[in-house]
Design an enzyme around this catalytic site. Structure first.
Site, mmCIF file in Angstrom:
data_model
loop_
_atom_site.group_PDB
_atom_site.id
_atom_site.type_symbol
_atom_site.label_atom_id
_atom_site.label_comp_id
_atom_site.label_asym_id
_atom_site.label_seq_id
_atom_site.Cartn_x
_atom_site.Cartn_y
_atom_site.Cartn_z
ATOM 1 N N ASP A 19 0.855 -1.182 0.000
ATOM 2 C CA ASP A 19 0.000 0.000 0.000
ATOM 3 C C ASP A 19 0.897 1.239 0.000
ATOM 4 O O ASP A 19 1.782 1.359 0.839
ATOM 5 C CB ASP A 19 -0.828 -0.077 1.297
ATOM 6 C CG ASP A 19 -1.920 0.959 1.346
ATOM 7 O OD1 ASP A 19 -2.163 1.606 0.324
ATOM 8 O OD2 ASP A 19 -2.515 1.102 2.431
ATOM 9 N N ASP A 114 -3.543 2.386 -5.586
ATOM 10 C CA ASP A 114 -2.366 2.411 -4.718
ATOM 11 C C ASP A 114 -2.202 1.199 -3.822
ATOM 12 O O ASP A 114 -1.365 1.213 -2.931
ATOM 13 C CB ASP A 114 -2.364 3.688 -3.882
ATOM 14 C CG ASP A 114 -3.583 3.788 -2.984
ATOM 15 O OD1 ASP A 114 -4.559 3.047 -3.225
ATOM 16 O OD2 ASP A 114 -3.561 4.583 -2.038
ATOM 17 N N GLU A 115 -2.985 0.166 -3.999
ATOM 18 C CA GLU A 115 -2.742 -1.008 -3.155
ATOM 19 C C GLU A 115 -3.043 -2.299 -3.909
ATOM 20 O O GLU A 115 -3.839 -2.305 -4.855
ATOM 21 C CB GLU A 115 -3.542 -0.944 -1.845
ATOM 22 C CG GLU A 115 -5.013 -0.726 -2.030
ATOM 23 C CD GLU A 115 -5.772 -0.754 -0.700
ATOM 24 O OE1 GLU A 115 -5.395 -1.533 0.195
ATOM 25 O OE2 GLU A 115 -6.758 -0.015 -0.580
#
Lengths: 368, 378
Positions: A19, A114-115
């Site tokens: 993350d 983003d993860e």
């Protein structure tokens, strides 16, 4: 938690959750070094009802978090630096980081820009263990993108995700096989995926604050409190989460919508927005190599009445221009009403039950 | 303005400049065609700001003048007329053009040509000279690989490099890359490179048609525009700012295996596989196989819940052939390149299921086409 890099016993999965730390804000600080060390948020202007999309750790120190109105963020921190979002940049960084992940294993499940989850179970060799892979991942991302990620290593998705959140920013947390309870039990109940503020409040009112306290309840109690989710919530208390890492989750639709700065009834403005949104959707589709048969236009009028219009085409489409053709046409049929609109959305669905949407992906050139 | 010309000529001229008329624009005058006079010629121009096309047709000019009128309306009207003389006469108040042909008459409201954006002039700069058919073929082999979306504007362009009398045209959209290398008819004193919208080059290719007069194109010293002279037609295109990604690094230096097959066979097999791939992401799977005479390539696809198909074609295989010699592609990317390559022998090169495949034509030395595969569960 120190990363014990010794080998894993057999029969355990090794899942990594990676993350980015304060993703959008970190990208801005990376690209504008003068912002390093300053409270930075990314989001729309407060006069345009903007909200905080991402806050740097310096901004978080002032109590600013994502999703709060920009105006409130300025009240909390008058020296706040606001940057307008540059989604193309974030998307491109996201593509790069997913490429880095995929260079380690093809079993990557992106959750958002983003993860992602990575299943590294089968990568273990005599020299390499999951914690070492996680360290390597962090190093690679830093070397190639100059951004930090926090990673969690666990034996299931839920443990990995909770772990990645433990040592933010730039953290690494390894929960070794067999130590899941030790790790989870002291944590507050809201650490569990799916337990939101409302449920937390209710659990707290029963005197249940930690995962350990929750885990002590019996099955029938779970059933009356969590309904159809009872079993999975209970299992998660013990770190058990059988969900596999799927490289492509079956999405039923891709869509993009936007709230207008000023409500508009201008056909040209509305058409332009529809074309731009079609472009977003087309990119999502083409980057995944999938195409759909149904285009949907969503409109919310100034008096908050939401309507949708959709049309199916014979051959599946993927290109922005093809989506835009249908979406603009749907819009044209609405314009005679001379309504003023505050929100416009475009979506594509109808991917069918294909092998493709599930586990196939068009690969891109590196760096493109 | 008072001029006469032939319906046939005006119709052809309008169809040429019509390619540059803006279809949708915030500037309504861009939907017009500009008509002016010059040395007993009628000059037709249109521009959508990305590209401008000007052509001249023979006319009898009695009084000079200029006007802009809606291109679509004019074209449709002219095309409806008999092939005979058309007289055009403009009125200034209100501004309009009157057309007469036999007993057909029309008045079309016009807009002052002052409002028409000036067509950029290119009087100086380096001039590249190319055989028209070489240029047309190069464009046909390269332009389709350019991106059609402008999420990364440079990728909607063709990168052109000129060194001495060598030229390279390259286009890529993130999933595939097409590169064509060839010779100019005359060397250029200085090396140069620029990016030109693929759409502009496609118009140039279209206008060349079967023409065989040498094409000249001039690049402004500031590198902002290119001017093409093709017979009686002039095309001015904007050049694109920005830097094109290093496409040479995308061409695999070596391969693990390669197979040479007849284009016709390959194309037919891909088309037949595409029918079953239609509903999905268009996935077509290729597998190289050993055979008694050189080797085979198996082409297959499947449609969940509907069925599957498989075909084999003979070819000569070189390099390793084993379990790993398989790769999947979006059928569109394969069909498009095979289509443009046309008859002849095709060489297909690959290394692994996740590294790029290369398609070449055995008799076209200068052409390289690189396609990224699809990641699939085999």
């Amino acid at each position: 938690m120190a990363a014990d890099a010794s080998h894993y016993p057999e029969d355990y999965r090794a899942i990594i959750h990676a993350d980015f730390d304060a993703f959008y804000a970190s990208v801005e600080q990376r690209d504008y070094p003068e912002l390093i060390g300053k409270p930075v948020v990314v989001g729309g202007k407060s006069e345009n009802r903007g909200v905080v999309a991402s806050a740097s750790y310096e901004a978080r120190a002032f109590g600013i978090s994502s999703a709060i109105p920009m105006s409130r963020a300025y009240r909390l921190c008058p020296q706040l630096v606001r940057k307008p979002p540059r989604f193309e940049v974030y998307r491109s960084v996201s593509n790069k980081v997913m490429d880095i992940f995929r260079s380690i294993t093809p079993l990557v499940e992106p959750l958002s820009l983003d993860e992602a989850y990575l299943d590294v179970t089968r990568l273990e060799t005599s020299e390499i263990t999951p914690p070492l892979i996680a360290q390597e991942l962090k190093k690679k991302v830093w070397a190639e993108l100059s951004l930090t990620i926090s990673v969690g290593v666990g034996t299931s998705k839920c443990v990995a995700k909770i772990a990645s959140d433990m040592n933010k920013p730039d953290g690494i947390t390894v929960v070794r096989p067999g130590t899941e309870r030790e790790f989870l039990f002291p944590l507050p109940v809201q650490s569990i995926w799916g337990i939101g503020p409302k449920t937390t409040e209710r659990l707290n009112s029963f005197g249940i604050n930690t995962i350990e306290q929750l885990s002590k309840r019996d099955i029938s109690w779970f059933e009356s409190n969590f309904g159809s989710n009872s079993l999975s919530v209970r299992n998660m208390c013990f770190g058990e989460d059988p969900r596999p890492v799927v490289t492509h989750r079956e999405r039923k639709s891709f869509s993009s919508e936007t709230t207008l700065v000023d409500d508009s009834d201008d056909p040209e403005i509305l058409r332009e927005i529809v074309i731009r949104l079609s472009n977003d959707v087309g990119q999502s589709l083409s980057s995944r190599g999938i195409s759909g048969k149904t285009v949907k236009l969503k409109l919310r009028s100034s008096d908050f009445i939401t309507s949708t219009r959709q049309r199916s085409v014979l051959e599946p489409i993927q290109l922005s221009s093809e989506i835009a053709d249908v979406a603009v046409d749907l819009l044209n049929h609405e314009l005679y009403k001379k309504n003023s609109y505050r929100l416009v959305g475009v979506g594509v669905s109808g991917f069918g039950s294909l092998e493709n949407s599930q586990d196939a992906m068009q690969l891109r050139f590196k760096g493109f | 303005m008072r001029v006469s010309c032939l319906q046939q000529n005006l119709s052809r001229g309008l169809s040429i400049v019509g390619r540059a008329v803006a279809s949708r624009s915030n500037l309504p005058v861009l939907q017009n065609v500009k008509i002016s006079t010059e040395d007993n010629m009628l000059v037709l121009s249109a521009t959508n700001l990305d590209i401008a096309i000007t052509t001249r047709i023979g006319a009898q000019v009695e009084e000079d003048g200029e006007i802009t009128i809606p291109a679509r309306l004019l074209t449709d009207f002219v095309n409806s007329l008999p092939d005979d003389r058309i007289d055009i006469k403009t009125e200034s108040d209100p501004l309009m053009a009157g057309l007469t042909c036999q007993r057909f008459e029309a008045n079309i409201n016009g807009t002052d040509s002052e409002e028409f954006p000036p067509i950029p002039t290119v009087d100086e700069g380096a001039t590249i000279k190319m055989d028209p058919q070489v240029l047309r073929e190069t464009v046909a082999h390269v332009a389709f690989a350019a991106a059609t979306e402008d999420s990364r504007p440079v990728l909607t362009g063709i990168k052109v490099e000129v060194k001495g009398d060598d030229f390279t045209f390259a286009a890529a959209d993130g999933f595939r890359l097409a590169v064509y290398e060839g010779k100019l008819t005359e060397p250029l004193p200085e090396d140069m490179e620029f990016i030109i919208p693929a759409k502009s080059m496609q118009e140039v290719g279209r206008l060349i048609g079967s023409d065989d007069t040498e094409v000249e194109f001039t690049i402004t010293p500031t590198g902002t525009h290119a001017l093409f002279n093709i017979g009686t037609v002039e095309i001015v295109s904007q050049l694109m700012p920005g830097s094109f990604p290093n496409f040479r690094s995308l061409i695999p230096e070596e391969n693990r295996s390669s197979v040479t097959v007849k284009q016709e066979d390959f194309m037919r097999a891909v088309r037949s596989a595409a029918i079953f791939a239609r509903d999905g992401s268009g996935i077509v799977r290729l597998q190289l196989l050993d055979g008694e005479e050189g080797g085979r390539i198996s082409i297959s696809s499947r449609a969940e819940e509907m069925g599957d198909n498989q075909s084999e074609i003979d070819g000569s295989v070189e390099g390793e052939v084993d379990e790993e010699s398989k790769i999947a592609f979006n059928n569109k990317y394969l069909s498009e390149v095979l289509d443009v390559l046309g008859d002849g022998e095709i060489a297909f090169e690959m290394s692994t299921a996740s590294s790029p495949g290369v398609v070449r034509a055995v008799d076209k030395d200068g052409y390289t086409h690189v396609v990224m595969p699809m990641f699939v569960q085999w």
